[in-house]
Enzyme design. Structure first.
Site, short mmCIF file in Angstrom:
data_model
loop_
_atom_site.label_atom_id
_atom_site.label_comp_id
_atom_site.label_asym_id
_atom_site.label_seq_id
_atom_site.Cartn_x
_atom_site.Cartn_y
_atom_site.Cartn_z
N GLN A 1 -0.54 -13.33 6.58
CA GLN A 1 -1.36 -12.48 7.16
C GLN A 1 -2.85 -13.13 7.07
O GLN A 1 -3.13 -13.40 5.64
CB GLN A 1 -1.54 -11.28 6.48
CG GLN A 1 -2.29 -10.10 6.96
CD GLN A 1 -1.80 -8.74 6.57
OE1 GLN A 1 -0.85 -8.56 6.00
NE2 GLN A 1 -2.83 -7.77 6.96
N GLU B 1 -6.85 -12.73 6.78
CA GLU B 1 -7.79 -11.28 7.13
C GLU B 1 -9.05 -11.57 6.18
O GLU B 1 -9.72 -10.48 5.75
CB GLU B 1 -6.83 -9.89 6.43
CG GLU B 1 -6.31 -10.35 5.03
CD GLU B 1 -5.27 -9.41 4.48
OE1 GLU B 1 -5.26 -8.08 5.11
OE2 GLU B 1 -4.39 -9.44 3.96
N HIS C 1 0.77 -1.34 0.04
CA HIS C 1 0.06 0.12 -0.07
C HIS C 1 0.75 1.37 0.04
O HIS C 1 0.62 2.38 0.79
CB HIS C 1 -1.04 0.03 1.34
CG HIS C 1 -2.03 -1.13 1.30
ND1 HIS C 1 -2.90 -1.04 0.49
CD2 HIS C 1 -2.11 -2.11 2.17
CE1 HIS C 1 -3.59 -2.03 0.54
NE2 HIS C 1 -3.24 -2.91 1.67
N ASP D 1 -9.63 -5.66 8.21
CA ASP D 1 -9.94 -6.55 6.99
C ASP D 1 -10.58 -7.62 7.73
O ASP D 1 -11.83 -8.13 7.15
CB ASP D 1 -8.93 -7.07 5.94
CG ASP D 1 -8.38 -5.94 5.10
OD1 ASP D 1 -9.25 -5.07 4.74
OD2 ASP D 1 -7.17 -6.10 4.84
#
Length: 253
Positions: free
Chosen positions: A148, A150, A45, A176
């Site tokens: 991760q 999510e 990001h 998320d």
């Protein structure tokens, strides 16, 4: 560089870091001097590219601080290039199946455990100065892989994902996750908190450390009491804004 946070996790200690999205090695040097156990470089990001990562890795080496890189792709070949630069720790986002997890983790390990290629002289082996056997042993010991979870699919397949060898930390993405549960942004919602607690218990039973992003120190302490060990708190941009806002507010009172 020795992966100090990995050793702390094995000892049962908590470790703390923050996120980096600013495209500058100066940020690594500045935040690397305040006492964090690691810094998360967010390539998912942000505008941080491979060349900038190269500079940031050098800054991390100066501070003797591990950088954990969150990748933007699901391509194991991208891991090879980052590891050749000297990155030894990764956070892999959007893990949803055991097969996907296994393929990505293999990209960070040399044979027979994985598919990482020997690239000749690179920074990771001190441009060929480290003997091959020593380099292979160090890579095996120092590499830290954080996955991760999510999404709904990740939650549904958590048990099978945890059977994949080579996972050091399962990092829960609370924002998320809250969205996947139908309560977007409501990290403190009882169902979200109960799911995080259930995930923590399941992960720890497998002997794997649990990580999470905490919004503040109080939240971090609450989750630490529930067995979470690996924390990110804050972000470079937010820390800069907070300090600037505090200064302006003081000046204008």
């Amino acid at each position: 560089m020795q992966n100090s946070f990995k050793n702390k996790l094995k000892a049962g200690d908590c470790v703390y870091g923050t996120w980096l999205r600013m495209t500058s090695p100066i940020v690594v040097e500045a935040l690397g001097s305040v006492g964090f156990d690691f810094l998360h470089v967010d390539m998912e990001h942000s505008a941080i590219d491979l060349q900038m990562l190269d500079y940031m890795v050098l800054a991390g080496t100066v501070q003797n601080l591990p950088l954990v890189v969150r990748t933007a792709t699901q391509n194991p070949a991208d891991l090879y290039r980052m590891m050749d630069l000297g990155v030894s720790s990764f956070i892999l986002p959007r893990i949803e199946t055991a097969e996907q997890c296994e393929k990505l983790l293999a990209g960070a390990r040399y044979a027979p455990a994985g598919t990482r290629g020997l690239g000749g002289p690179v920074r990771a082996n001190r441009w060929g100065m480290t003997p091959l056997e020593q380099h292979l042993a160090e890579a095996q010991q120092e590499t830290a892989m954080i996955i991760q979870i999510e999404s709904e699919a990740g939650l549904a397949n958590l048990e099978s994902i945890l059977e994949v060898p080579g996972i050091d930390v399962v990092y829960i993405g609370p924002m998320d996750l809250s969205q996947a549960l139908g309560y977007p942004g409501q990290v403190e919602h009882p169902k979200v908190k109960a799911t995080i607690q259930s995930m923590t218990e399941t992960i720890r039973k497998k002997g794997i450390a649990v990580g999470i992003h905490a919004s503040n120190t109080e939240q971090a302490k609450e989750w630490a009491a529930q067995g979470v060990q690996y924390f990110t708190v804050g972000m470079d941009v937010s820390l800069l804004q907070s300090a600037g806002r505090s200064l302006v507010d003081s000046l204008k009172k």
